[in-house]
Design a protein around this motif. Structure first.
Motif, PDB file in Angstrom:
ATOM      1  N   ASP A 188       0.825  -1.220   0.000  1.00  0.00           N
ATOM      2  CA  ASP A 188       0.000   0.000   0.000  1.00  0.00           C
ATOM      3  C   ASP A 188       0.856   1.266   0.000  1.00  0.00           C
ATOM      4  OD1 ASP A 188      -2.240  -1.620   0.089  1.00  0.00           O
ATOM      5  OD2 ASP A 188      -2.355  -1.593   2.270  1.00  0.00           O
ATOM      6  N   ILE A 189       1.872   1.275  -0.842  1.00  0.00           N
ATOM      7  CA  ILE A 189       2.739   2.458  -0.933  1.00  0.00           C
ATOM      8  C   ILE A 189       2.012   3.561  -1.709  1.00  0.00           C
ATOM      9  CG2 ILE A 189       4.886   3.359  -1.882  1.00  0.00           C
ATOM     10  CD1 ILE A 189       6.165   0.676  -1.390  1.00  0.00           C
ATOM     11  N   LYS A 190       1.979   4.755  -1.133  1.00  0.00           N
ATOM     12  CA  LYS A 190       1.362   5.903  -1.782  1.00  0.00           C
ATOM     13  C   LYS A 190       2.386   7.031  -1.850  1.00  0.00           C
ATOM     14  CE  LYS A 190      -3.379   4.812  -0.387  1.00  0.00           C
ATOM     15  NZ  LYS A 190      -4.596   5.287   0.336  1.00  0.00           N
ATOM     16  N   MET A 191       2.572   7.517  -3.071  1.00  0.00           N
ATOM     17  CA  MET A 191       3.548   8.584  -3.292  1.00  0.00           C
ATOM     18  C   MET A 191       2.896   9.951  -3.085  1.00  0.00           C
ATOM     19  SD  MET A 191       6.143   6.756  -3.929  1.00  0.00           S
ATOM     20  CE  MET A 191       7.295   8.058  -4.321  1.00  0.00           C
ATOM     21  N   PRO A 192       3.675  10.946  -2.718  1.00  0.00           N
ATOM     22  CA  PRO A 192       3.119  12.296  -2.526  1.00  0.00           C
ATOM     23  C   PRO A 192       2.811  12.969  -3.859  1.00  0.00           C
ATOM     24  CG  PRO A 192       5.484  12.325  -2.211  1.00  0.00           C
ATOM     25  CD  PRO A 192       5.108  10.884  -2.397  1.00  0.00           C
ATOM     26  N   ASP A 193       2.174  14.128  -3.770  1.00  0.00           N
ATOM     27  CA  ASP A 193       1.894  14.940  -4.949  1.00  0.00           C
ATOM     28  C   ASP A 193       3.117  15.814  -5.227  1.00  0.00           C
ATOM     29  OD1 ASP A 193       0.896  16.416  -6.966  1.00  0.00           O
ATOM     30  OD2 ASP A 193      -0.554  17.549  -5.773  1.00  0.00           O
ATOM     31  N   PHE A 194       3.803  15.522  -6.330  1.00  0.00           N
ATOM     32  CA  PHE A 194       5.039  16.245  -6.655  1.00  0.00           C
ATOM     33  C   PHE A 194       4.698  17.548  -7.385  1.00  0.00           C
ATOM     34  CE2 PHE A 194       6.296  11.795  -6.284  1.00  0.00           C
ATOM     35  CZ  PHE A 194       7.383  11.887  -5.440  1.00  0.00           C
ATOM     36  N   GLU A 195       4.017  18.434  -6.686  1.00  0.00           N
ATOM     37  CA  GLU A 195       3.622  19.692  -7.299  1.00  0.00           C
ATOM     38  C   GLU A 195       4.843  20.586  -7.493  1.00  0.00           C
ATOM     39  OE1 GLU A 195       0.453  23.365  -6.597  1.00  0.00           O
ATOM     40  OE2 GLU A 195       0.448  21.624  -5.278  1.00  0.00           O
ATOM     41  N   GLY A 196       4.940  21.156  -8.688  1.00  0.00           N
ATOM     42  CA  GLY A 196       6.077  22.009  -9.009  1.00  0.00           C
ATOM     43  C   GLY A 196       7.302  21.245  -9.456  1.00  0.00           C
ATOM     44  N   TYR A 219      19.564  -2.440   8.737  1.00  0.00           N
ATOM     45  CA  TYR A 219      19.414  -2.957   7.389  1.00  0.00           C
ATOM     46  C   TYR A 219      18.622  -1.918   6.607  1.00  0.00           C
ATOM     47  CZ  TYR A 219      20.946  -7.511   9.086  1.00  0.00           C
ATOM     48  OH  TYR A 219      21.679  -8.533   9.623  1.00  0.00           O
ATOM     49  N   THR A 220      19.004  -1.704   5.354  1.00  0.00           N
ATOM     50  CA  THR A 220      18.322  -0.690   4.543  1.00  0.00           C
ATOM     51  C   THR A 220      17.924  -1.277   3.193  1.00  0.00           C
ATOM     52  OG1 THR A 220      20.360   0.148   3.543  1.00  0.00           O
ATOM     53  CG2 THR A 220      19.649   1.160   5.617  1.00  0.00           C
ATOM     54  N   SER A 221      16.839  -0.762   2.671  1.00  0.00           N
ATOM     55  CA  SER A 221      16.382  -1.120   1.325  1.00  0.00           C
ATOM     56  C   SER A 221      15.856   0.146   0.652  1.00  0.00           C
ATOM     57  CB  SER A 221      15.275  -2.177   1.354  1.00  0.00           C
ATOM     58  OG  SER A 221      15.764  -3.414   1.798  1.00  0.00           O
ATOM     59  N   ILE A 222      16.166   0.290  -0.609  1.00  0.00           N
ATOM     60  CA  ILE A 222      15.665   1.437  -1.378  1.00  0.00           C
ATOM     61  C   ILE A 222      14.285   1.090  -1.920  1.00  0.00           C
ATOM     62  CG2 ILE A 222      16.041   2.894  -3.396  1.00  0.00           C
ATOM     63  CD1 ILE A 222      19.026   2.522  -2.996  1.00  0.00           C
ATOM     64  N   LEU A 223      13.279   1.847  -1.489  1.00  0.00           N
ATOM     65  CA  LEU A 223      11.911   1.614  -1.949  1.00  0.00           C
ATOM     66  C   LEU A 223      11.654   2.277  -3.295  1.00  0.00           C
ATOM     67  CD1 LEU A 223       9.965   2.216   1.391  1.00  0.00           C
ATOM     68  CD2 LEU A 223      10.712   0.043   0.413  1.00  0.00           C
ATOM     69  N   LYS A 224      12.201   3.472  -3.485  1.00  0.00           N
ATOM     70  CA  LYS A 224      11.917   4.232  -4.697  1.00  0.00           C
ATOM     71  C   LYS A 224      13.059   5.204  -4.950  1.00  0.00           C
ATOM     72  CE  LYS A 224       8.600   5.204  -7.800  1.00  0.00           C
ATOM     73  NZ  LYS A 224       7.911   4.214  -8.630  1.00  0.00           N
ATOM     74  N   GLN A 225      13.447   5.311  -6.206  1.00  0.00           N
ATOM     75  CA  GLN A 225      14.428   6.310  -6.617  1.00  0.00           C
ATOM     76  C   GLN A 225      13.907   7.013  -7.856  1.00  0.00           C
ATOM     77  OE1 GLN A 225      18.368   4.493  -7.016  1.00  0.00           O
ATOM     78  NE2 GLN A 225      19.106   5.792  -5.394  1.00  0.00           N
ATOM     79  N   ILE A 238       8.171  18.517  -0.536  1.00  0.00           N
ATOM     80  CA  ILE A 238       7.692  17.229  -1.039  1.00  0.00           C
ATOM     81  C   ILE A 238       7.012  16.500   0.118  1.00  0.00           C
ATOM     82  CG2 ILE A 238       8.347  15.060  -2.139  1.00  0.00           C
ATOM     83  CD1 ILE A 238      10.851  16.494  -3.177  1.00  0.00           C
ATOM     84  N   GLY A 239       5.761  16.112  -0.086  1.00  0.00           N
ATOM     85  CA  GLY A 239       4.955  15.520   0.975  1.00  0.00           C
ATOM     86  C   GLY A 239       5.409  14.135   1.395  1.00  0.00           C
ATOM     87  N   ASN A 240       4.603  13.522   2.255  1.00  0.00           N
ATOM     88  CA  ASN A 240       4.940  12.221   2.836  1.00  0.00           C
ATOM     89  C   ASN A 240       4.698  11.081   1.856  1.00  0.00           C
ATOM     90  OD1 ASN A 240       5.527  13.349   5.381  1.00  0.00           O
ATOM     91  ND2 ASN A 240       3.360  13.385   5.900  1.00  0.00           N
ATOM     92  N   MET A 241       5.623  10.125   1.862  1.00  0.00           N
ATOM     93  CA  MET A 241       5.386   8.827   1.240  1.00  0.00           C
ATOM     94  C   MET A 241       4.882   7.905   2.345  1.00  0.00           C
ATOM     95  SD  MET A 241       8.202   6.185  -0.276  1.00  0.00           S
ATOM     96  CE  MET A 241       7.751   4.547  -0.850  1.00  0.00           C
ATOM     97  N   THR A 242       3.770   7.231   2.137  1.00  0.00           N
ATOM     98  CA  THR A 242       3.194   6.362   3.156  1.00  0.00           C
ATOM     99  C   THR A 242       3.156   4.923   2.668  1.00  0.00           C
ATOM    100  OG1 THR A 242       0.936   6.755   2.378  1.00  0.00           O
ATOM    101  CG2 THR A 242       1.784   8.234   4.092  1.00  0.00           C
ATOM    102  N   CYS A 574      -4.502  11.199 -12.291  1.00  0.00           N
ATOM    103  CA  CYS A 574      -3.416  10.802 -13.189  1.00  0.00           C
ATOM    104  C   CYS A 574      -2.103  10.673 -12.424  1.00  0.00           C
ATOM    105  CB  CYS A 574      -3.280  11.823 -14.310  1.00  0.00           C
ATOM    106  SG  CYS A 574      -2.230  11.279 -15.678  1.00  0.00           S
ATOM    107  N   GLU A 575      -1.829  11.629 -11.537  1.00  0.00           N
ATOM    108  CA  GLU A 575      -0.609  11.563 -10.724  1.00  0.00           C
ATOM    109  C   GLU A 575      -0.667  10.391  -9.753  1.00  0.00           C
ATOM    110  OE1 GLU A 575      -0.756  15.406  -9.027  1.00  0.00           O
ATOM    111  OE2 GLU A 575       0.168  16.428 -10.742  1.00  0.00           O
ATOM    112  N   PHE A 576      -1.871  10.092  -9.227  1.00  0.00           N
ATOM    113  CA  PHE A 576      -2.001   8.975  -8.281  1.00  0.00           C
ATOM    114  C   PHE A 576      -1.814   7.632  -8.986  1.00  0.00           C
ATOM    115  CE2 PHE A 576      -4.780   5.684  -6.500  1.00  0.00           C
ATOM    116  CZ  PHE A 576      -4.233   5.553  -5.246  1.00  0.00           C
ATOM    117  N   GLU A 577      -2.486   7.446 -10.134  1.00  0.00           N
ATOM    118  CA  GLU A 577      -2.417   6.173 -10.844  1.00  0.00           C
ATOM    119  C   GLU A 577      -1.007   5.895 -11.353  1.00  0.00           C
ATOM    120  OE1 GLU A 577      -4.507   3.873 -11.064  1.00  0.00           O
ATOM    121  OE2 GLU A 577      -6.314   4.813 -10.309  1.00  0.00           O
TER     122      GLU A 577
END
Length: 609
Positions: A188-196, A219-225, A238-242, A574-577
């Motif tokens: 259930d990863i949700k990305m923030p709104d990258f406005e601007g 221990y670390t893992s990269i979720l998103k780059q 930049i808002g929260n990634m949940t 569109c940004e959410f999908e």
């Protein structure tokens, strides 16, 4: 006979195994913690080994080893036999203290020849303090639930490669999860709104590691780059990634009937996570900006070439421009070349070869212009310019192509003016281009059948009508062309009128990605089409456009509130999908596409009224 065949196969396999190339490879974790054991392994694809030895390993204690293991594999595929043999030597080491260490290559005699392995570089992190280690062991022994998994045991960090950047400059944004628990998955990863910001995802190639953060090892893992490029100056938050973390926990169950009085079970619990915000300080580009500046930022170079400067009329000429370098290459606009009016022009062909890495975009953009001179003569093709902002010098730079002089000779005359000639384009495509009728016709010879015409035409009503009609048409055309010239001088009006046409072209490109189920490119093209349409329609620069001034601009043009809400909801969905996981991706893409076509049509109809 069977024994002879078997012996032949064994001999052939043995000879093949000895003839293979020797691979001697050393492997170990790149990052370890001081005091914690880890394995150092040496693998050789052979078993005829003697005098295996390693160099002195400074900074490490050898807890065990070497232990050796030999594995063999025989296979017969399509009548061909293969054999693979591998010998592995394993050491168990423990680092004495933190630092960066090198392990020299090991050596071994394989089939009577000396071979060496690769060297290794290992980073050693400091051990956790005794108090932290005691607390961690206490949690493991007593069991954990979602409530007592502390913020220091499991969290997500947004990491920017640079906190202060120039407008349009690429910066790397990494979402990394730190954990000391048995992490099973993140859902259930949700990305923030990258406005601007404009974004481009990067494939994660190193998903797991060990890192010391705030004096503790995780221990670390990269979720998103992703690469982000700010479209406006100022402070961008930049808002929260949940997301939801699934953690496997140990539960101690007290059982008075058990001989041991208790036993352990394991269950998966969910823990809600939020990354926190990241702040990007964007410095504006120097003012005033050059008139020809289109937003390109980076380090670029530009070259040009022409297929020939001496051609015959009705033969094709190919002019190529190659732009290469690093920066926001996707925003480079196709240069416009003012070809002579006697040249028939075709739409330029653009070939983008971009490489994406954590350091940004690099690669080249090649544009091919195909033109056909229709008349003989000497023609000049002027140079074209590309203005960009150089990040290394913090200055605007102008790149120019060469100018060319083309000598066009008369082509071979043909009896049939409607004959066609084949024009080769890039050695792949061909177009049939008709010859324009000759300017001078051949003189008629032979019996002309001339008849006298006695009635005078000059002075009749038909004569005056034929004389006035071209004059009236010329006046009307002058008025129309004058009106068009005034409209074309108004850049904002031109963009407003062409906004719908440009949006339809980009939607057609998005439809191609929809058919191929290319989710990332589809949503990139959809967002670009919608934002560029709104920018041209509202006469607001793309770098200053946001949802608030979009709402105000549409309402000012008498667009109904319902349609405005649909347009803003379309951008949000569109940004959410674009970053949504799971679900019916194709249905969601179809829905976004149909809504975009419908919403743009409604806005067009509303503004025209």
């Amino acid at each position: 006979m069977k024994r002879l065949i078997f012996c032949t196969i064994v001999i052939f396999v043995t000879i093949s195994a000895k003839a293979q190339k020797i691979e001697f490879k050393a492997s170990a974790p790149q990052t370890v913690v001081a005091g914690q054991p880890f394995q150092l392994q040496y693998s050789i694809n052979d078993n005829n080994i003697s005098k295996f030895s390693i160099a002195q390993i400074d900074g490490f204690d050898i807890l065990n080893g070497p232990t050796s293991f030999v594995s063999s594999n025989y296979s017969f595929i399509n009548g061909k036999s293969t054999q693979s043999v591998s010998t592995t030597y394993t050491y168990v080491l423990s680092a004495k203290k933190e630092g960066n260490y090198s392990i020299a290559p090991a050596s071994a005699m394989v089939n009577g020849k000396q071979h060496k392995s690769n060297a290794l570089n290992i980073k050693v992190l400091p051990a956790d303090s005794k108090q932290q280690a005691t607390q961690q062991n206490s949690k493991r022994n007593s069991g954990q639930s979602a409530h007592n998994i502390g913020a220091e045991d499991l969290f997500i960090r947004p990491i920017l490669s640079k906190a202060t950047v120039r407008e349009q400059e690429m910066v790397l944004l990494t979402y990394k999860i730190y954990y000391k628990v048995d992490l099973v998955n993140i859902v259930d990863i949700k990305m923030p709104d990258f406005e601007g910001l404009m974004t481009h995802d990067i494939e994660v190639k190193k998903p797991q590691d060990i890192e010391n953060y705030n004096g503790q090892n995780y221990y670390t893992s990269i979720l998103k780059q992703m690469l982000v490029s700010p479209q406006r100056a100022g402070k961008i938050t930049i808002g929260n990634m949940t997301g939801t973390a699934i953690v496997r926990t140990r539960q101690v169950v007290r059982d008075p009937n058990s001989f041991f009085g208790a036993y352990s079970t394991y269950q998966d619990v969910k823990k809600q996570l939020s990354s926190g915000v990241a702040t990007l300080n964007v410095t504006p580009l120097p003012q005033p900006k050059p008139d020809d500046f289109g937003g390109a930022v980076g380090n670029l170079s530009m070259t040009s070439s022409i297929s020939s400067e001496n051609v015959e009329a009705n033969s094709s000429i190919v002019l190529k421009i190659n732009i290469k370098g690093t920066g926001n290459l996707k925003l480079i606009k196709t240069p416009k070349i003012d070809f002579p009016t006697d040249f028939e022009q075709y739409d330029p062909k653009v070939d983008n070869k971009f490489n994406v890495s954590t350091s940004g975009f690099s690669g080249s953009k090649t544009i091919e212009y195909v033109v056909i001179p229709r008349h003989s003569g000497r023609y000049d093709i002027p140079s074209t310019k590309l203005v960009y902002f150089d990040l290394s010098t913090n200055k605007y730079k102008t790149l120019s192509t060469e100018s060319y002089t083309v000598n066009v000779s008369k082509g071979k005359a043909t009896a049939d003016s409607s004959a066609t000639t084949t024009i080769a384009y890039n050695n792949k495509e061909q177009e049939q281009v008709k010859h324009i009728a000759s300017d001078i016709q051949y003189i008629k010879t032979g019996n002309l059948h001339i008849k006298p015409y006695l009635n005078a035409f000059v002075g009749t009503a038909i004569f005056w009508i034929c004389l006035l009609i071209p004059l009236i048409i010329a006046i009307m055309l002058g008025i129309i062309f004058n009106k068009k010239a005034k409209e074309n001088a108004n850049i904002a009006l031109v963009k407003n009128k062409k906004a719908n046409k440009i949006a339809k072209k980009r939607l057609k490109v998005a439809e191609k990605y929809l058919r191929t189920d290319d989710k990332e490119m589809f949503y990139d093209e959809m967002l670009s089409a919608i934002w560029l349409y709104l920018s041209d329609k509202l006469n607001i620069p793309l770098s200053q456009l946001n949802k608030d001034n979009t709402r105000d601009g549409l309402l000012a043009k008498s667009v109904a509130q319902e349609i405005v809400d649909e347009a803003l909801a379309l951008l949000t969905d569109c940004e959410f999908e674009r970053y949504a996981y799971g679900g019916d991706i194709r249905t969601a893409m179809d829905n976004i596409y149909n809504r975009a076509v419908e919403t743009i049509g409604k806005i067009e109809n509303s503004i025209r009224k």
